[in-house]
Design a protein around this motif. Structure first.
Motif, PDB file in Angstrom:
ATOM      1  N   VAL A   1      45.253 -29.805   4.876  1.00 12.47           N
ATOM      2  CA  VAL A   1      45.856 -30.498   6.023  1.00 12.47           C
ATOM      3  C   VAL A   1      47.333 -30.127   6.112  1.00 12.47           C
ATOM      4  N   GLY A   2      47.993 -30.600   7.211  1.00  9.40           N
ATOM      5  CA  GLY A   2      49.380 -30.248   7.439  1.00  9.40           C
ATOM      6  C   GLY A   2      50.385 -31.132   6.711  1.00  9.40           C
ATOM      7  N   SER A   3      49.957 -32.334   6.336  1.00  7.69           N
ATOM      8  CA  SER A   3      50.852 -33.274   5.644  1.00  7.69           C
ATOM      9  C   SER A   3      49.978 -34.283   4.915  1.00  7.69           C
TER      10      SER A   3
ATOM     11  N   ALA B   1      41.470 -29.664   8.199  1.00  8.82           N
ATOM     12  CA  ALA B   1      40.442 -30.658   7.858  1.00  8.82           C
ATOM     13  C   ALA B   1      40.709 -32.008   8.503  1.00  8.82           C
ATOM     14  N   SER B   2      41.915 -32.224   8.981  1.00  8.50           N
ATOM     15  CA  SER B   2      42.258 -33.485   9.642  1.00  8.50           C
ATOM     16  C   SER B   2      41.699 -33.583  11.053  1.00  8.50           C
ATOM     17  N   GLY B   3      41.296 -32.450  11.634  1.00 12.22           N
ATOM     18  CA  GLY B   3      40.884 -32.423  13.038  1.00 12.22           C
ATOM     19  C   GLY B   3      39.404 -32.701  13.237  1.00 12.22           C
ATOM     20  N   GLY B   4      38.942 -32.445  14.467  1.00 15.05           N
ATOM     21  CA  GLY B   4      37.554 -32.745  14.817  1.00 15.05           C
ATOM     22  C   GLY B   4      36.568 -31.887  14.039  1.00 15.05           C
ATOM     23  N   VAL B   5      36.649 -30.569  14.199  1.00 13.40           N
ATOM     24  CA  VAL B   5      35.744 -29.685  13.458  1.00 13.40           C
ATOM     25  C   VAL B   5      35.934 -29.908  11.962  1.00 13.40           C
ATOM     26  N   GLY B   6      37.190 -30.053  11.536  1.00 13.06           N
ATOM     27  CA  GLY B   6      37.495 -30.185  10.111  1.00 13.06           C
ATOM     28  C   GLY B   6      36.828 -31.392   9.476  1.00 13.06           C
TER      29      GLY B   6
ATOM     30  N   GLU C   1      49.890 -37.442   5.179  1.00 14.55           N
ATOM     31  CA  GLU C   1      49.373 -38.455   6.119  1.00 14.55           C
ATOM     32  C   GLU C   1      48.133 -37.937   6.854  1.00 14.55           C
ATOM     33  N   ARG C   2      48.135 -36.652   7.190  1.00 20.45           N
ATOM     34  CA  ARG C   2      47.006 -36.086   7.926  1.00 20.45           C
ATOM     35  C   ARG C   2      45.747 -36.023   7.051  1.00 20.45           C
ATOM     36  N   GLY C   3      45.946 -36.182   5.750  1.00 15.74           N
ATOM     37  CA  GLY C   3      44.802 -36.135   4.840  1.00 15.74           C
ATOM     38  C   GLY C   3      44.131 -37.478   4.625  1.00 15.74           C
TER      39      GLY C   3
ATOM     40  N   THR D   1      34.209 -13.524  12.150  1.00 13.87           N
ATOM     41  CA  THR D   1      34.547 -14.353  13.297  1.00 13.87           C
ATOM     42  C   THR D   1      33.336 -15.222  13.623  1.00 13.87           C
ATOM     43  N   PHE D   2      33.632 -16.430  14.071  1.00 14.91           N
ATOM     44  CA  PHE D   2      32.561 -17.399  14.338  1.00 14.91           C
ATOM     45  C   PHE D   2      32.628 -17.861  15.784  1.00 14.91           C
ATOM     46  N   ASN D   3      31.472 -17.957  16.416  1.00 16.76           N
ATOM     47  CA  ASN D   3      31.365 -18.622  17.716  1.00 16.76           C
ATOM     48  C   ASN D   3      30.143 -19.520  17.715  1.00 16.76           C
ATOM     49  N   ILE D   4      30.280 -20.663  18.327  1.00 18.84           N
ATOM     50  CA  ILE D   4      29.159 -21.602  18.412  1.00 18.84           C
ATOM     51  C   ILE D   4      27.969 -20.921  19.093  1.00 18.84           C
ATOM     52  N   THR D   5      26.750 -21.200  18.602  1.00 22.86           N
ATOM     53  CA  THR D   5      25.542 -20.615  19.180  1.00 22.86           C
ATOM     54  C   THR D   5      24.801 -21.675  19.989  1.00 22.86           C
TER      55      THR D   5
ATOM     56  N   ILE E   1      28.643 -29.511  15.970  1.00 25.72           N
ATOM     57  CA  ILE E   1      27.757 -28.338  15.865  1.00 25.72           C
ATOM     58  C   ILE E   1      28.529 -27.126  15.346  1.00 25.72           C
ATOM     59  N   THR E   2      29.796 -26.985  15.772  1.00 28.42           N
ATOM     60  CA  THR E   2      30.606 -25.886  15.230  1.00 28.42           C
ATOM     61  C   THR E   2      30.704 -26.016  13.716  1.00 28.42           C
ATOM     62  N   ALA E   3      31.011 -27.221  13.248  1.00 29.71           N
ATOM     63  CA  ALA E   3      31.117 -27.430  11.806  1.00 29.71           C
ATOM     64  C   ALA E   3      29.792 -27.114  11.116  1.00 29.71           C
TER      65      ALA E   3
ATOM     66  N   SER F   1      49.604 -32.886  19.836  1.00 30.82           N
ATOM     67  CA  SER F   1      50.697 -33.042  18.875  1.00 30.82           C
ATOM     68  C   SER F   1      50.184 -33.447  17.485  1.00 30.82           C
ATOM     69  N   ARG F   2      48.924 -33.192  17.232  1.00 29.60           N
ATOM     70  CA  ARG F   2      48.323 -33.338  15.898  1.00 29.60           C
ATOM     71  C   ARG F   2      48.415 -34.769  15.394  1.00 29.60           C
ATOM     72  N   LYS F   3      48.177 -35.724  16.296  1.00 34.51           N
ATOM     73  CA  LYS F   3      48.258 -37.134  15.880  1.00 34.51           C
ATOM     74  C   LYS F   3      46.884 -37.785  15.829  1.00 34.51           C
TER      75      LYS F   3
ATOM     76  N   ALA G   1      35.767 -17.663  10.357  1.00 37.10           N
ATOM     77  CA  ALA G   1      37.020 -17.816  11.121  1.00 37.10           C
ATOM     78  C   ALA G   1      36.680 -18.489  12.443  1.00 37.10           C
ATOM     79  N   VAL G   2      36.845 -19.809  12.467  1.00 40.08           N
ATOM     80  CA  VAL G   2      36.368 -20.627  13.585  1.00 40.08           C
ATOM     81  C   VAL G   2      37.412 -20.722  14.686  1.00 40.08           C
ATOM     82  N   GLY G   3      38.668 -20.920  14.304  1.00 38.69           N
ATOM     83  CA  GLY G   3      39.648 -21.203  15.345  1.00 38.69           C
ATOM     84  C   GLY G   3      41.062 -20.814  14.983  1.00 38.69           C
ATOM     85  N   MET G   4      41.936 -21.073  15.928  1.00 36.54           N
ATOM     86  CA  MET G   4      43.329 -20.652  15.822  1.00 36.54           C
ATOM     87  C   MET G   4      44.211 -21.781  16.351  1.00 36.54           C
ATOM     88  N   ALA G   5      44.017 -22.976  15.774  1.00 39.05           N
ATOM     89  CA  ALA G   5      44.789 -24.123  16.250  1.00 39.05           C
ATOM     90  C   ALA G   5      46.281 -23.879  16.118  1.00 39.05           C
ATOM     91  N   SER G   6      46.680 -23.022  15.160  1.00 35.58           N
ATOM     92  CA  SER G   6      48.095 -22.693  14.973  1.00 35.58           C
ATOM     93  C   SER G   6      48.637 -21.852  16.125  1.00 35.58           C
TER      94      SER G   6
HETATM   95  N1  NAP Z   1      34.684 -20.529  17.638  1.00 37.93           N
HETATM   96  C1  NAP Z   1      34.132 -21.633  18.132  1.00 37.93           C
HETATM   97  O1  NAP Z   1      32.981 -21.637  18.562  1.00 37.93           O
HETATM   98  C2  NAP Z   1      34.945 -22.895  18.129  1.00 37.93           C
HETATM   99  C3  NAP Z   1      34.331 -24.118  18.370  1.00 37.93           C
HETATM  100  C4  NAP Z   1      35.099 -25.279  18.298  1.00 37.93           C
HETATM  101  C5  NAP Z   1      36.460 -25.205  18.005  1.00 37.93           C
HETATM  102  N2  NAP Z   1      37.030 -23.990  17.823  1.00 37.93           N
HETATM  103  C6  NAP Z   1      38.456 -23.878  17.474  1.00 37.93           C
HETATM  104  O2  NAP Z   1      38.615 -24.455  16.192  1.00 37.93           O
HETATM  105  C7  NAP Z   1      39.926 -25.010  16.072  1.00 37.93           C
HETATM  106  C8  NAP Z   1      39.809 -26.464  15.639  1.00 37.93           C
HETATM  107  O3  NAP Z   1      39.224 -27.218  16.684  1.00 37.93           O
HETATM  108  P1  NAP Z   1      39.253 -28.802  16.642  1.00 37.93           P
HETATM  109  O4  NAP Z   1      38.520 -29.266  17.832  1.00 37.93           O
HETATM  110  O5  NAP Z   1      38.884 -29.283  15.306  1.00 37.93           O
HETATM  111  O6  NAP Z   1      40.826 -29.073  16.864  1.00 37.93           O
HETATM  112  P2  NAP Z   1      41.711 -30.313  16.366  1.00 37.93           P
HETATM  113  O7  NAP Z   1      40.863 -31.531  16.301  1.00 37.93           O
HETATM  114  O8  NAP Z   1      42.917 -30.331  17.210  1.00 37.93           O
HETATM  115  O9  NAP Z   1      42.102 -29.924  14.872  1.00 37.93           O
HETATM  116  C9  NAP Z   1      42.867 -28.780  14.612  1.00 37.93           C
HETATM  117  C10 NAP Z   1      43.640 -28.995  13.338  1.00 37.93           C
HETATM  118  O10 NAP Z   1      44.402 -27.811  13.090  1.00 37.93           O
HETATM  119  C11 NAP Z   1      45.616 -28.135  12.453  1.00 37.93           C
HETATM  120  N3  NAP Z   1      46.750 -27.376  13.002  1.00 37.93           N
HETATM  121  C12 NAP Z   1      47.536 -26.546  12.309  1.00 37.93           C
HETATM  122  N4  NAP Z   1      48.484 -26.022  13.080  1.00 37.93           N
HETATM  123  C13 NAP Z   1      48.324 -26.565  14.293  1.00 37.93           C
HETATM  124  C14 NAP Z   1      49.037 -26.435  15.505  1.00 37.93           C
HETATM  125  N5  NAP Z   1      50.095 -25.633  15.631  1.00 37.93           N
HETATM  126  N6  NAP Z   1      48.600 -27.150  16.570  1.00 37.93           N
HETATM  127  C15 NAP Z   1      47.521 -27.949  16.463  1.00 37.93           C
HETATM  128  N7  NAP Z   1      46.800 -28.111  15.320  1.00 37.93           N
HETATM  129  C16 NAP Z   1      47.224 -27.423  14.245  1.00 37.93           C
HETATM  130  C17 NAP Z   1      45.841 -29.631  12.645  1.00 37.93           C
HETATM  131  O11 NAP Z   1      45.828 -30.188  11.356  1.00 37.93           O
HETATM  132  P3  NAP Z   1      47.185 -30.670  10.640  1.00 37.93           P
HETATM  133  O12 NAP Z   1      47.935 -31.492  11.626  1.00 37.93           O
HETATM  134  O13 NAP Z   1      46.677 -31.447   9.468  1.00 37.93           O
HETATM  135  O14 NAP Z   1      47.892 -29.420  10.246  1.00 37.93           O
HETATM  136  C18 NAP Z   1      44.647 -30.122  13.442  1.00 37.93           C
HETATM  137  O15 NAP Z   1      44.090 -31.309  12.903  1.00 37.93           O
HETATM  138  C19 NAP Z   1      40.596 -24.820  17.429  1.00 37.93           C
HETATM  139  O16 NAP Z   1      41.379 -23.648  17.392  1.00 37.93           O
HETATM  140  C20 NAP Z   1      39.424 -24.636  18.370  1.00 37.93           C
HETATM  141  O17 NAP Z   1      39.786 -23.906  19.522  1.00 37.93           O
HETATM  142  C21 NAP Z   1      36.302 -22.843  17.870  1.00 37.93           C
END
Ligand code: NAP
Length: 306
Positions: free
Chosen positions: A165-167, A142-147, A169-171, A247-251, A120-122, A292-294, A220-225
């Protein structure tokens, strides 16, 4: 019942424990949970101040045991996917009937447990970018869940999608689900984009801003970094950059959007990206891999078989 509860002294501040059964409100159905998923936010950003024993968890799928007393929602025995701000990581969950969707027989309850927050966030973030027919969109993380959901949904909406993506392989797998191009970081891309779904923040958000067309939008959805973002707006003025960052927040309630995504999954138009799946007793492994981004996409934990 058994539940995965917040416990400050536990590894990842979690512990498998017993907990009182939930007591549903009038507009809540009682669900027997079959599977739930982990989201980065609820794992990485959960506050330590939460009382020990609290049951966290946003996404769970299962079967209705007791329908909502007010008559809203589906009858007992219905397969459903549910969202709420807590209580998903347990054998039983009380779910608001406005925050669930019925799951057709052909859709796996385990996979669908990965849908609510990330999907839903995506969807809502892609929608925030406006009409995307013939536009170019960048998805960071883009490798992650929302991505992985955002890549697919932006592609379905008519965009040419650049997946960052970060590497290399992550792509893996991103071209197959709708990316036109995969880059290692926004800095590696050429040309400009009309919209960005940014999941990473920090330097990647600053780099993405420099690649935005005038009039383009960044959700701007998140700050995974976990890095704050520094943007040189003077440089942006000199470059005549006129894009905006929102800035984005899920509704919520999100039941309507959830029904739409379940339908896309049933039709085979949306792949639910499950990169880790296992018994919930292995929760520590799932958390470790996610942080650990795996995990390519989502981590799903099976509570019991359907
Ligand atoms: N605003 C909202 O309503 C809302 C809703 C949902 C999620 N979020 C936020 O959106 C972000 C993504 O969520 P997600 O569930 O998709 O997370 P996720 O599955 O863990 O994916 C995050 C991606 O970010 C990248 N990344 C870059 N630097 C990182 C680091 N230092 N540590 C971890 N990941 C890093 C990774 O890709 P690489 O390994 O390829 O670099 C990873 O695949 C999170 O910050 C989450 O809190 C916000």
């Amino acid at each position: 019942m058994k539940a995965l509860v917040h416990h400050r002294a536990g590894r990842h501040m979690l512990r498998l424990d017993t907990a009182p059964d939930p007591r549903p409100g009038p507009a809540q159905a009682l669900i027997r949970v079959v599977a739930f998923s982990f989201n980065f936010g609820e794992v990485a950003f959960r506050t330590p101040e939460l009382p020990d024993g609290t049951i966290p968890g946003w996404d769970a799928a299962g079967v209705v045991v007791t329908p909502a007393a007010d008559g809203s929602g589906p009858p007992a025995g219905t397969r459903v996917v549910t969202f709420g701000w807590s209580g998903a990581w347990a054998e039983l969950r009380a779910a608001d009937t406005g925050e669930l969707a019925v799951v057709p027989d052909g859709v796996d309850l385990g996979a669908v447990a990965a849908l609510p927050v990330a999907g839903i966030t995506a969807m809502q973030a892609v929608r925030r970018l406006g009409s995307l027919l013939g536009k170019r969109v960048l998805v960071t993380g883009a490798s992650g869940g929302v991505g992985r959901f955002a890549v697919q949904l932006a592609n379905l909406a008519g965009a040419e999608v650049v997946a960052s993506v970060g590497s290399p392989e992550r792509g893996e797998g991103l071209l197959e689900i709708g990316a036109a191009e995969v880059v290692v970081g926004p800095q590696a891309m050429t040309g400009r984009v009309d919209g960005v779904v940014d999941n990473v923040g920090g330097q990647q958000l600053a780099d993405a801003y420099q690649r935005l067309t005038s009039g383009g939008v960044i959700a701007a959805v998140g700050m995974a970094s976990k890095e704050p973002t520094t943007i040189d707006f003077e440089q942006a003025r000199i470059n005549h950059d006129r894009g905006r960052i929102e800035t984005f927040n899920i509704t919520v309630p999100l039941g309507g959007d959830l029904r739409f995504l379940v339908r896309l999954a049933e039709q085979g138009r949306l792949e639910i990206p499950v990169g880790w799946r296992g018994d919930w007793n292995s929760y520590q492994d799932a958390v470790g891999q996610l942080l650990s981004r795996k995990v390519a996409g989502k981590a799903v934990l099976d509570v019991r078989s359907a």
